[in-house]
Design an enzyme around this catalytic site. Structure first.
Site, PDB file in Angstrom:
ATOM      1  N   ASP A 182     -36.138 -28.026 -26.607  1.00 48.59           N
ATOM      2  CA  ASP A 182     -36.104 -28.661 -27.930  1.00 48.59           C
ATOM      3  C   ASP A 182     -37.182 -29.734 -27.935  1.00 48.59           C
ATOM      4  OD1 ASP A 182     -33.595 -28.851 -30.240  1.00 48.59           O
ATOM      5  OD2 ASP A 182     -35.174 -30.388 -30.254  1.00 48.59           O
ATOM      6  N   PHE A 229     -22.453 -15.788 -35.393  1.00 49.79           N
ATOM      7  CA  PHE A 229     -21.310 -15.943 -36.296  1.00 49.79           C
ATOM      8  C   PHE A 229     -20.384 -17.031 -35.762  1.00 49.79           C
ATOM      9  CE2 PHE A 229     -22.882 -11.573 -36.424  1.00 49.79           C
ATOM     10  CZ  PHE A 229     -23.205 -11.467 -37.770  1.00 49.79           C
ATOM     11  N   ARG A 270     -18.418 -20.424 -35.512  1.00 48.70           N
ATOM     12  CA  ARG A 270     -17.859 -21.469 -36.377  1.00 48.70           C
ATOM     13  C   ARG A 270     -17.943 -22.792 -35.644  1.00 48.70           C
ATOM     14  NH1 ARG A 270     -12.081 -19.251 -36.433  1.00 48.70           N
ATOM     15  NH2 ARG A 270     -12.872 -18.701 -34.393  1.00 48.70           N
ATOM     16  N   LYS A 290     -25.723 -11.027 -41.730  1.00 43.43           N
ATOM     17  CA  LYS A 290     -25.401 -12.451 -41.621  1.00 43.43           C
ATOM     18  C   LYS A 290     -25.196 -13.078 -43.012  1.00 43.43           C
ATOM     19  CE  LYS A 290     -25.136 -16.687 -40.403  1.00 43.43           C
ATOM     20  NZ  LYS A 290     -24.468 -17.397 -39.370  1.00 43.43           N
ATOM     21  N   ASN A 338     -21.497 -14.509 -44.616  1.00 44.72           N
ATOM     22  CA  ASN A 338     -21.240 -15.879 -45.071  1.00 44.72           C
ATOM     23  C   ASN A 338     -20.977 -15.928 -46.578  1.00 44.72           C
ATOM     24  OD1 ASN A 338     -21.254 -17.152 -42.651  1.00 44.72           O
ATOM     25  ND2 ASN A 338     -23.154 -18.276 -42.933  1.00 44.72           N
ATOM     26  N   ASN A 363      -7.087 -19.971 -47.525  1.00 42.14           N
ATOM     27  CA  ASN A 363      -6.427 -21.260 -47.740  1.00 42.14           C
ATOM     28  C   ASN A 363      -7.106 -22.005 -48.870  1.00 42.14           C
ATOM     29  OD1 ASN A 363      -4.688 -20.823 -45.571  1.00 42.14           O
ATOM     30  ND2 ASN A 363      -6.215 -21.611 -44.138  1.00 42.14           N
ATOM     31  N   ALA A 364      -6.334 -22.288 -49.911  1.00 40.86           N
ATOM     32  CA  ALA A 364      -6.899 -23.036 -51.041  1.00 40.86           C
ATOM     33  C   ALA A 364      -7.050 -24.502 -50.649  1.00 40.86           C
ATOM     34  CB  ALA A 364      -5.969 -22.912 -52.243  1.00 40.86           C
ATOM     35  N   CYS A 380     -23.585 -24.274 -43.645  1.00 38.28           N
ATOM     36  CA  CYS A 380     -23.923 -22.839 -43.652  1.00 38.28           C
ATOM     37  C   CYS A 380     -23.657 -22.132 -44.982  1.00 38.28           C
ATOM     38  CB  CYS A 380     -23.162 -22.134 -42.552  1.00 38.28           C
ATOM     39  SG  CYS A 380     -23.463 -22.867 -40.947  1.00 38.28           S
ATOM     40  N   ARG A 386     -22.155 -32.599 -43.023  1.00 38.06           N
ATOM     41  CA  ARG A 386     -23.087 -32.001 -43.980  1.00 38.06           C
ATOM     42  C   ARG A 386     -22.325 -31.275 -45.088  1.00 38.06           C
ATOM     43  NH1 ARG A 386     -26.976 -28.911 -39.933  1.00 38.06           N
ATOM     44  NH2 ARG A 386     -25.050 -28.889 -38.744  1.00 38.06           N
TER      45      ARG A 386
HETATM   46  C1  UGA Z   1     -19.451 -20.490 -40.980  1.00 34.04           C
HETATM   47  C2  UGA Z   1     -18.977 -19.082 -40.615  1.00 34.04           C
HETATM   48  O1  UGA Z   1     -17.551 -19.048 -40.585  1.00 34.04           O
HETATM   49  C3  UGA Z   1     -19.535 -18.659 -39.248  1.00 34.04           C
HETATM   50  O2  UGA Z   1     -19.152 -17.312 -38.974  1.00 34.04           O
HETATM   51  C4  UGA Z   1     -21.037 -18.746 -39.298  1.00 34.04           C
HETATM   52  O3  UGA Z   1     -21.630 -18.401 -38.050  1.00 34.04           O
HETATM   53  C5  UGA Z   1     -21.434 -20.181 -39.632  1.00 34.04           C
HETATM   54  O4  UGA Z   1     -20.870 -20.529 -40.918  1.00 34.04           O
HETATM   55  C6  UGA Z   1     -22.952 -20.233 -39.686  1.00 34.04           C
HETATM   56  O5  UGA Z   1     -23.551 -19.589 -40.559  1.00 34.04           O
HETATM   57  O6  UGA Z   1     -23.574 -20.817 -38.777  1.00 34.04           O
HETATM   58  P1  UGA Z   1     -18.689 -22.977 -40.330  1.00 34.04           P
HETATM   59  O7  UGA Z   1     -19.633 -23.426 -41.390  1.00 34.04           O
HETATM   60  O8  UGA Z   1     -18.739 -23.626 -39.001  1.00 34.04           O
HETATM   61  O9  UGA Z   1     -18.892 -21.399 -40.042  1.00 34.04           O
HETATM   62  O10 UGA Z   1     -17.231 -23.205 -40.888  1.00 34.04           O
HETATM   63  P2  UGA Z   1     -16.008 -22.321 -41.408  1.00 34.04           P
HETATM   64  O11 UGA Z   1     -14.943 -22.342 -40.398  1.00 34.04           O
HETATM   65  O12 UGA Z   1     -16.468 -21.004 -41.857  1.00 34.04           O
HETATM   66  O13 UGA Z   1     -15.529 -23.204 -42.648  1.00 34.04           O
HETATM   67  C7  UGA Z   1     -16.401 -23.462 -43.747  1.00 34.04           C
HETATM   68  C8  UGA Z   1     -15.687 -24.241 -44.822  1.00 34.04           C
HETATM   69  O14 UGA Z   1     -14.700 -23.445 -45.458  1.00 34.04           O
HETATM   70  C9  UGA Z   1     -14.949 -25.498 -44.322  1.00 34.04           C
HETATM   71  O15 UGA Z   1     -15.220 -26.562 -45.204  1.00 34.04           O
HETATM   72  C10 UGA Z   1     -13.482 -25.112 -44.385  1.00 34.04           C
HETATM   73  O16 UGA Z   1     -12.630 -26.213 -44.590  1.00 34.04           O
HETATM   74  C11 UGA Z   1     -13.489 -24.185 -45.590  1.00 34.04           C
HETATM   75  N1  UGA Z   1     -12.363 -23.228 -45.607  1.00 34.04           N
HETATM   76  C12 UGA Z   1     -12.218 -22.302 -44.632  1.00 34.04           C
HETATM   77  C13 UGA Z   1     -11.453 -23.272 -46.675  1.00 34.04           C
HETATM   78  O17 UGA Z   1     -11.571 -24.100 -47.600  1.00 34.04           O
HETATM   79  N2  UGA Z   1     -10.431 -22.356 -46.697  1.00 34.04           N
HETATM   80  C14 UGA Z   1     -10.273 -21.429 -45.718  1.00 34.04           C
HETATM   81  O18 UGA Z   1      -9.316 -20.615 -45.823  1.00 34.04           O
HETATM   82  C15 UGA Z   1     -11.182 -21.390 -44.669  1.00 34.04           C
END
Ligand code: UGA
Length: 467
Positions: free
Chosen positions: A30, A154, A156, A224, A228, A271-272, A280, A347
């Site tokens: 990096d 992918f 999280r 990808k 998302n 989940n609402a 992302c 973010r």
């Molecule tokens: C997301 C994807 O889930 C990953 O698979 C992907 O690799 C990543 O983006 C990326 O592109 O790098 P991430 O942003 O870490 O991962 O978070 P998530 O777990 O997907 O949650 C995203 C948002 O959705 C959070 O604010 C969470 O609170 C919200 N969320 C999630 C809800 O409001 N309801 C749900 O049922 C699930």
């Protein structure tokens, strides 16, 4: 296998640490000197479950550097640099181009490493990079034989290591068999699940390994974005129904539970709440919308998913407006700043929209988050909010509390004490984390998202009976 990973963000670092743990010899590169210094000293600057421990266990196989001079010794160079959004929604490929040219500059006549793009990039980029790099080395008099593959991640945040060791699928996009073979060799321990799991990250129950998708680079890149965009749309869908459920005096938690048993729908990401955030979903949805537009096509569902999400973040303010006697001058405590639990990442977090709307309305804001407050202070040094040391401290003198991140700590909080210290009794559960009946019995006026208890549940129990 000797591997270089370029980019020490949560994707690059997780990938590097995982591969080192699995026995590969990994160099993480990096250009941020401070970051590399801290990694060399064994501390991860990222809050990620298990990362410090696994990094320590893999220390003999991993090194950190700012220099590109060793890339030629690697069999594989993985590029995991950021592709942030430009103001028009397009992905900014500046970091990627710099990394690619810096690698190309090191290549010698002997043998080329396979270049693998893990960053999320617009469809067509992998092929474009292959053309660019081969043109560059031809200009230096070298044989134009560099192969570039796409291998989207992918992961999280908060579960990144677990997702790296136990993925649902590994997607490989390449144009030649030797690239597929090398990548399958790289991921063999994960594909076969024949490694000793880190103690802190045991494999999920019943997990037997990932699906392997061998496809073209453009398909891999689109997989990808489509994944998302679909997940963002799924959450926006349930959030739209949450608003309707409230109007109908129905409970969205029951509705999504009932939907989730259908295997075609599934119970995940239903989940609402106050909407999705993070670096992302918004970035990738905007990028793919803008890519489609370039081809004269409108991705209507994805555009609407973004719009619904913007709207959803406003529900906290509108609920408070209807519940607080007087909005200006009231004190509201915000529980949770990170965009989701398990990370200090702020973010595009819904908390920022909610705080700014409430400040505009003349509300006094207190905030608490178990891990993200330092980041928040740094990011918004002049923000007029008071940082509390604990959920209990936060509650003192608040007219209302608003839960925006479903941290486990909040589930286990001392609600009796919290209720006693508050001036008012309003509780907005922006993640439907808590049991409405229990909260009501503690004496709160409880409102979740999409939980239409208008007539039956909203008022606190007269006796204040404990749950
Ligand atoms: C997301 C994807 O889930 C990953 O698979 C992907 O690799 C990543 O983006 C990326 O592109 O790098 P991430 O942003 O870490 O991962 O978070 P998530 O777990 O997907 O949650 C995203 C948002 O959705 C959070 O604010 C969470 O609170 C919200 N969320 C999630 C809800 O409001 N309801 C749900 O049922 C699930």
């Amino acid at each position: 296998m000797q591997v270089t990973v370029i980019g020490a963000g949560y994707v690059g670092l997780t990938t590097g640490v995982t591969l080192a743990y699995l026995g590969h010899r990994v160099t993480v590169l990096d250009n941020n000197r401070k970051l590399i210094r801290s990694l060399k000293s064994g501390t991860s600057p990222i809050y990620e479950n298990g990362l410090d421990v696994v990094m320590q266990q893999a220390r003999d196989n991993i090194s950190f550097t700012c220099s590109f001079s060793g890339v030629n010794d690697s069999a594989i160079v993985i590029i995991a640099v950021g592709t942030p959004p430009k103001s028009n929604g397009n992905a900014d490929l500046g970091f990627l181009e710099n990394a690619v040219l810096a690698v190309a500059n090191q290549l010698g006549a002997e043998k080329y490493p396979l270049i693998v793009i893990k960053s999320t990039v617009p469809p067509g980029t992998t092929y474009g990079v292959q053309v660019l790099i081969n043109k560059f080395i031809s200009g230096k008099g070298l044989r134009p034989g560099v192969s570039v593959a796409a291998n989207p991640e992918f992961l999280r945040e908060g579960n990144a290591l677990s997702d790296a060791f136990y993925p649902d699928r590994i997607v490989l996009g390449a144009g030649d068999q030797s690239a597929f073979s090398l990548l399958k060799e790289l991921y063999a321990p994960i594909l076969e699940q024949n490694f000793e799991p880190p103690h802190c990250l045991p494999g999920p129950k019943g997990y037997s390994g990932p699906a392997l998708v061998e496809t073209s680079p453009v398909n891999a890149e689109l997989i990808k974005y489509a994944s998302n965009a679909f997940l963002a749309m799924k959450i926006s869908f349930i959030n739209e129904f949450a608003v309707l459920a409230e109007l109908l005096d129905a409970d969205i938690v029951e509705v999504s539970r009932g939907m989730g048993f259908d295997h075609r729908i599934g119970d995940k990401f239903l989940n609402a709440g106050v909407g999705w955030g993070g670096s992302c979903f918004g970035k990738d949805a905007s990028a793919i919308i803008s890519i489609a537009r370039k081809y004269g096509y409108t991705l209507s569902l994805v555009e609407t998913a973004l719009e619904v999400n913007r709207r959803q973040r406003k529900i906290v303010t509108s609920k408070l407006r209807s519940l607080l006697e007087k909005v200006p001058g009231s004190t509201v405590g915000i529980m949770g700043l990170s965009f989701k639990p398990g990370t200090n990442d702020i973010r595009d977090t819904p908390a920022t929209d909610v705080i700014s709307e409430l400040l505009d309305l003349g509300v006094f804001i207190k905030v608490y988050d178990p891990v993200a407050m330092e980041n928040y202070r740094k990011q918004y040094p002049d923000l007029k909010v008071e940082y509390a040391a604990s959920p209990v401290e936060l509650a003192r003198d608040c007219d209302a509390l608003v839960l925006l991140t479903e941290w486990d700590q909040f589930k286990k909080a001392d609600w009796r004490k919290i209720r006693q210290l508050m001036k008012g009794n309003i509780f907005i559960d922006g993640r439907n984390l808590l049991d409405p009946r229990a909260m009501r019995n503690w004496g709160f006026v409880y409102q979740g998202v999409g939980r239409g208890f208008k007539t039956r549940e909203l008022e606190p129990a007269a006796s204040g009976v404990e749950p």
